[in-house]
Scaffold this active site. Structure first.
Site, mmCIF file in Angstrom:
data_model
loop_
_atom_site.group_PDB
_atom_site.id
_atom_site.type_symbol
_atom_site.label_atom_id
_atom_site.label_comp_id
_atom_site.label_asym_id
_atom_site.label_seq_id
_atom_site.Cartn_x
_atom_site.Cartn_y
_atom_site.Cartn_z
ATOM 1 N N ASN A 85 4.915 28.716 9.118
ATOM 2 C CA ASN A 85 5.126 29.103 10.670
ATOM 3 C C ASN A 85 6.546 29.249 10.795
ATOM 4 O OD1 ASN A 85 2.557 26.755 10.946
ATOM 5 N ND2 ASN A 85 2.256 28.705 11.346
ATOM 6 N N LEU A 92 11.303 29.975 14.392
ATOM 7 C CA LEU A 92 10.103 28.960 14.264
ATOM 8 C C LEU A 92 8.790 29.562 15.206
ATOM 9 C CD1 LEU A 92 8.391 26.429 13.828
ATOM 10 C CD2 LEU A 92 9.451 25.364 15.692
ATOM 11 N N CYS A 93 7.851 29.853 14.624
ATOM 12 C CA CYS A 93 6.841 30.419 15.349
ATOM 13 C C CYS A 93 5.676 29.337 15.724
ATOM 14 C CB CYS A 93 5.895 31.520 14.493
ATOM 15 S SG CYS A 93 4.757 32.195 15.540
ATOM 16 N N ILE A 94 5.560 28.885 16.875
ATOM 17 C CA ILE A 94 4.754 27.916 17.554
ATOM 18 C C ILE A 94 4.347 28.214 18.839
ATOM 19 C CG2 ILE A 94 6.694 26.510 18.246
ATOM 20 C CD1 ILE A 94 5.081 23.935 17.311
#
Length: 238
Positions: A85, A92-94
């Site tokens: 992620n 950051l991919c969240i």
């Protein structure tokens, strides 16, 4: 010309920063990147014990928009992190950091995305959850996601994923030594909520009066809220 931050954003961030300094989140340390800029934080993340990231010291930047908390901040790792992620550039991919829009293609529910009731503490706890259990359904780093699934499905026999992380953890310790930081290695040390080093207290008035030029329209809005008996803590939605 960059948008000026709203008074509610300044107030909310000043309050959140002070709260986290007084009551630290386990596994994290935060500080302002520049003492005069409230909208740019440096975050140090300790790898959780009993995970592949144990003993790691990962730095990231948390940048807040001028209309926070109505829009989410962004988070980018400046330490190399091999994770499904985390994009290769460190972003950051969240879900919690995605704007609250209805996007069926993303596979995310609107309730999983950012909303003004979220705060820095919930972001940091979500990051720790990702370290423990990556989301591979919509990965930012496809190669890391494939390696993670192979490692998990093989019960650790396929060690390519684990070996990359171990090298990054070992490399991050040099940065910890440079910063004079002792990285917690056990659950007992990790879970102790120790007070951060004593620093000068954050004077919220300094940010209101000296660092940011709050526009008149926003000031009028705040005065109207006060006249209506609204909570003026700046954290109404937290």
């Amino acid at each position: 010309m960059a948008a000026q931050p709203s008074s509610s954003a300044v107030r909310a961030l000043a309050l959140e920063y002070k709260t986290i300094q007084d009551e630290p989140v386990e596994g994290f340390r935060i500080k302002l990147t520049n003492d005069d800029i409230l909208f740019d934080w440096e975050v140090a993340i300790f790898g959780p014990p009993e995970t592949l990231y144990q003993g790691g010291y990962f730095k990231a930047q948390l940048k807040f928009p001028p209309d926070y908390p109505y829009s989410p901040p962004s988070m980018r790792f400046v330490t190399k992190v091999w994770h499904p992620n985390v994009y290769e550039n460190g972003d950051l991919c969240i879900s919690i950091l995605h704007p609250p829009v209805d996007d069926p293609q993303s596979g995310e529910l609107p309730c999983e995305r950012w909303n003004p009731t979220q705060n820095v503490r919930t972001i940091l706890l979500s990051v720790i959850s990702l370290f423990n259990e990556p989301n591979t359904s919509s990965p930012a780093n496809v190669d890391a996601s494939v390696m993670y699934r192979r490692w998990k499905d093989s019960k650790g026999k396929d060690a390519e994923y684990a070996n990359i992380i171990k090298k990054q953890v070992a490399g991050s310790r040099a940065e910890a030594e440079k910063d004079n930081v002792v990285v917690p290695m056990t659950i007992e040390d990790y879970c102790i909520k120790s007070k951060p080093p004593v620093t000068e207290s954050l004077d919220m008035n300094d940010f209101y009066d000296d660092c940011y030029d709050i526009d008149d329209e926003d000031s009028d809005y705040v005065e109207d809220d006060e006249a209506d008996g609204a909570d003026d803590s700046g954290n109404e939605n937290a």
